[in-house]
Design an enzyme around this catalytic site. Structure first.
Site, mmCIF file in Angstrom:
data_model
loop_
_atom_site.group_PDB
_atom_site.id
_atom_site.type_symbol
_atom_site.label_atom_id
_atom_site.label_comp_id
_atom_site.label_asym_id
_atom_site.label_seq_id
_atom_site.Cartn_x
_atom_site.Cartn_y
_atom_site.Cartn_z
ATOM 1 N N GLY A 1 0.820 -1.209 0.000
ATOM 2 C CA GLY A 1 0.000 0.000 0.000
ATOM 3 C C GLY A 1 0.845 1.245 0.000
ATOM 4 O O GLY A 1 2.047 1.193 -0.249
ATOM 5 N N ASN A 2 0.199 2.369 0.246
ATOM 6 C CA ASN A 2 0.928 3.642 0.286
ATOM 7 C C ASN A 2 0.279 4.559 1.312
ATOM 8 O O ASN A 2 -0.735 4.216 1.917
ATOM 9 C CB ASN A 2 0.956 4.275 -1.109
ATOM 10 N N ARG A 3 0.865 5.733 1.503
ATOM 11 C CA ARG A 3 0.475 6.606 2.608
ATOM 12 C C ARG A 3 -0.634 7.589 2.263
ATOM 13 O O ARG A 3 -0.903 8.505 3.039
ATOM 14 C CB ARG A 3 1.681 7.405 3.091
ATOM 15 N N SER A 4 -1.273 7.452 1.125
ATOM 16 C CA SER A 4 -2.281 8.444 0.762
ATOM 17 C C SER A 4 -3.500 8.333 1.680
ATOM 18 O O SER A 4 -4.057 7.257 1.879
ATOM 19 C CB SER A 4 -2.714 8.248 -0.692
#
Ligand code: CTP
Ligand code: CA
Length: 227
Positions: A33-36
């Site tokens: 995943g990512n931090r958005s």
């Protein structure tokens, strides 16, 4: 124009906003995943509702209250986001890809949880490229449809942004400079918005709503008058 109290210049328009960050499953309990956070996408949705638009938000893993008056389509992975965005884009006047789409996903999903073994290192996880949703929308755009991308860049921020804008056949690219504690999970943003017509709009550090309203100003200026 008074910010946030503009005329309903998006009345009768359908706009699609993607928000959040996709998650690419590795096994039943893990993902890439990512931090958005979805804050910028939801600010775009709220401001578009305030300006009179019909708004579809394709939301990937966003833990925020639904933006009032918008239709929210929840998705998980990039493939799910692609399906939902292409479907919603069919009759859209504008599409704004504010979501962070994972560039890669595991080549194979493991149906069972990956277990540690007492000795030895784990198997590497092979990755494959995800579809580029923005590029696909840019390629199949209807005449008059306004396409907006977001990009976080480092190094030669503007040159990278210009190249990306052209590659994705978008009308506008909102370029954030990463670092300096702006962006992910913060209420503020600062950006440069590049236009395919060569324009450049600097948006000073401020609330994500302000950047959102500037984006809609630039979108509204590019919409074809309705017959
Ligand atoms: N985007 C997309 N589908 C992808 C990757 C990105 O639609 N698979 C969209 C993002 O939502 C964003 C824009 O493309 O609006 C730019 O994303 P970015 O990650 O900056 O561009 P990439 O083409 O992935 O290039 P790179 O990450 O290598 O800089
Ligand atoms: Ca990327």
């Amino acid at each position: 124009r008074e910010r946030g109290e503009s005329a309903r210049d998006l009345a009768g328009r359908h706009v699609v906003v993607s928000a959040g960050g996709t998650r690419e499953a590795i096994d039943p309990v893990r993902f890439i995943g990512n931090r958005s956070s979805g804050l910028q996408g939801y600010a775009l949705a709220r401001t578009a509702v305030a300006r009179g638009a019909r708004v579809t938000v394709v939301a990937a893993n966003v833990a925020l209250p639904d933006p009032a008056g918008a239709r929210v389509v929840p998705v998980g992975s990039a493939e799910e986001m692609r399906t939902a965005v292409l479907e919603a884009a069919g009759d859209a006047d504008a599409v704004v890809m504010a979501a962070a789409v994972a560039d890669f996903r595991p080549a194979a999903y493991r149906g069972s949880k990956i277990k540690k073994t007492p000795d030895g290192e784990p198997e590497p996880i092979a990755l494959v490229k995800n579809p580029d949703i923005l590029a696909e929308i840019g390629e199949h755009r209807r005449p008059g449809q306004v396409i907006v991308g977001f990009a976080a860049e480092t190094d030669d921020v503007l040159a990278n942004g210009r190249a990306k804008l052209a590659r994705k056949r978008s009308d506008l690219l909102v370029v954030n400079q990463v670092g300096e504690r702006l962006g992910f999970g913060t209420p503020d943003n600062a950006a440069v918005v590049l236009g395919a017509d060569g324009s450049r709009t600097d948006v000073p550090r401020g609330a994500k709503e302000e950047l959102a309203d500037t984006v809609w100003d630039l979108v509204a200026a590019r919409l074809k008058p309705r017959s």
